[in-house]
Design a protein around this motif. Structure first.
Motif, short mmCIF file in Angstrom:
data_model
loop_
_atom_site.label_atom_id
_atom_site.label_comp_id
_atom_site.label_asym_id
_atom_site.label_seq_id
_atom_site.Cartn_x
_atom_site.Cartn_y
_atom_site.Cartn_z
N GLN A 264 0.86 -1.19 0.00
CA GLN A 264 0.00 0.00 0.00
C GLN A 264 0.89 1.24 0.00
O GLN A 264 1.74 1.40 0.89
N VAL A 265 0.71 2.07 -1.00
CA VAL A 265 1.55 3.26 -1.17
C VAL A 265 0.69 4.50 -0.98
O VAL A 265 -0.32 4.69 -1.66
N SER A 266 1.09 5.35 -0.04
CA SER A 266 0.38 6.61 0.21
C SER A 266 1.30 7.77 -0.15
O SER A 266 2.49 7.76 0.15
N GLN A 267 0.71 8.79 -0.82
CA GLN A 267 1.49 9.94 -1.25
C GLN A 267 0.75 11.23 -0.92
O GLN A 267 -0.45 11.35 -1.15
N GLN B 232 -4.03 13.50 0.10
CA GLN B 232 -3.33 12.22 0.18
C GLN B 232 -4.02 11.19 -0.70
O GLN B 232 -5.24 11.03 -0.67
N SER B 233 -3.23 10.51 -1.50
CA SER B 233 -3.75 9.44 -2.36
C SER B 233 -3.12 8.13 -1.92
O SER B 233 -1.97 8.08 -1.50
N THR B 234 -3.90 7.06 -2.02
CA THR B 234 -3.44 5.74 -1.62
C THR B 234 -3.74 4.74 -2.73
O THR B 234 -4.83 4.77 -3.31
N MET B 235 -2.79 3.90 -3.01
CA MET B 235 -2.97 2.87 -4.04
C MET B 235 -2.19 1.62 -3.64
O MET B 235 -1.32 1.67 -2.77
N ARG B 236 -2.53 0.52 -4.28
CA ARG B 236 -1.80 -0.73 -4.07
C ARG B 236 -0.96 -1.01 -5.30
O ARG B 236 -1.45 -0.95 -6.43
N MET B 237 0.33 -1.33 -5.06
CA MET B 237 1.26 -1.50 -6.16
C MET B 237 2.09 -2.77 -5.95
O MET B 237 2.43 -3.13 -4.81
N LEU B 238 2.39 -3.45 -7.06
CA LEU B 238 3.28 -4.61 -7.03
C LEU B 238 4.71 -4.10 -7.18
O LEU B 238 5.07 -3.53 -8.22
#
Length: 218
Positions: free
Chosen positions: A49-52, A58-64
């Motif tokens: 889970q990557v938060s920026q 603030q945006s949050t996404m899931r990344m491989l």
């Protein structure tokens, strides 16, 4: 590509739901046939889970993403039908020939694992980004994906070092025998190796990459 114009490819592996090893496949261009000649430890990937934070939002996404300090094997074609596999922790070198069992080579090279420090953990994530990494206690001997090989089979691979230390590059010949370790300047990266040359790049004050050449004994 080896001296016999065979093309080697590393297949999938290391991701979620995949085995931790990957097939090493050779393609014979003249005959068009393929064969798996070995399996190597793959670079491991995980979903994070990557938060920026940007512009007050603030945006949050899931990344491989590749896991920090992954201990995937390094490998190189060093002759017609011959592959060297550098096992990354503990460090061992195997010679692989199609249709034969891998042979452990007596290189005499010992590479200790380096402890992961708080400085290493901080360096993993850019400013303004939050990622809850899964970080091992030690780094494997070799930097994942850093291997370069010459047409004559000379190998250059970057070593993991303590946080803040300058890069170091291990040079091996086509039998896996240690030739020397080259100390580089901070920020310098290897981009190629020849029989008697090592090539690197280093950013200058304007952000341009300066190509450097190191002369090596034969």
């Amino acid at each position: 590509v080896d001296a016999g114009c065979r093309i080697y490819l590393e297949g999938p592996g290391g991701g979620p739901g995949q085995p931790d090893s990957a097939p090493l496949v050779v393609w014979n261009g003249s005959g068009g046939d393929t064969a798996t000649v070995a399996r190597v430890r793959a670079t491991t990937y995980a979903t994070y889970q990557v938060s920026q934070q940007a512009g007050g939002r603030q945006s949050t996404m899931r990344m491989l993403l590749p896991e920090p300090f992954s201990n995937g094997d390094e490998w190189a074609a060093v002759g017609a039908g011959t592959i060297l596999v550098l096992q990354n922790g503990p460090f061992r070198v195997f010679r692989v020939v199609p249709h034969q069992r891998p042979v452990l080579l007596p290189t005499g090279v010992k590479l200790p694992q380096v402890p992961v420090t708080e400085a290493d953990r901080r360096a993993l994530t850019p400013e303004g980004v939050s990622i809850h990494w899964t970080v091992p206690e030690t780094k494997p001997p070799l930097v994942d994906g850093s291997l370069h090989v010459s047409r004559g089979g000379r190998i250059a691979v970057q070593l993991h070092v303590a946080a803040g230390a300058g890069p170091r590059v291990l040079l091996l010949d086509s039998t896996g025998t240690r030739l020397r370790v080259v100390a580089l300047t901070a920020g310098e990266k290897v981009v190629g190796v020849g029989t008697t040359r090592l090539y690197t790049t280093l950013p200058d004050a304007d952000g341009l990459l300066v190509v450097r050449r190191y002369d090596l004994p034969e």
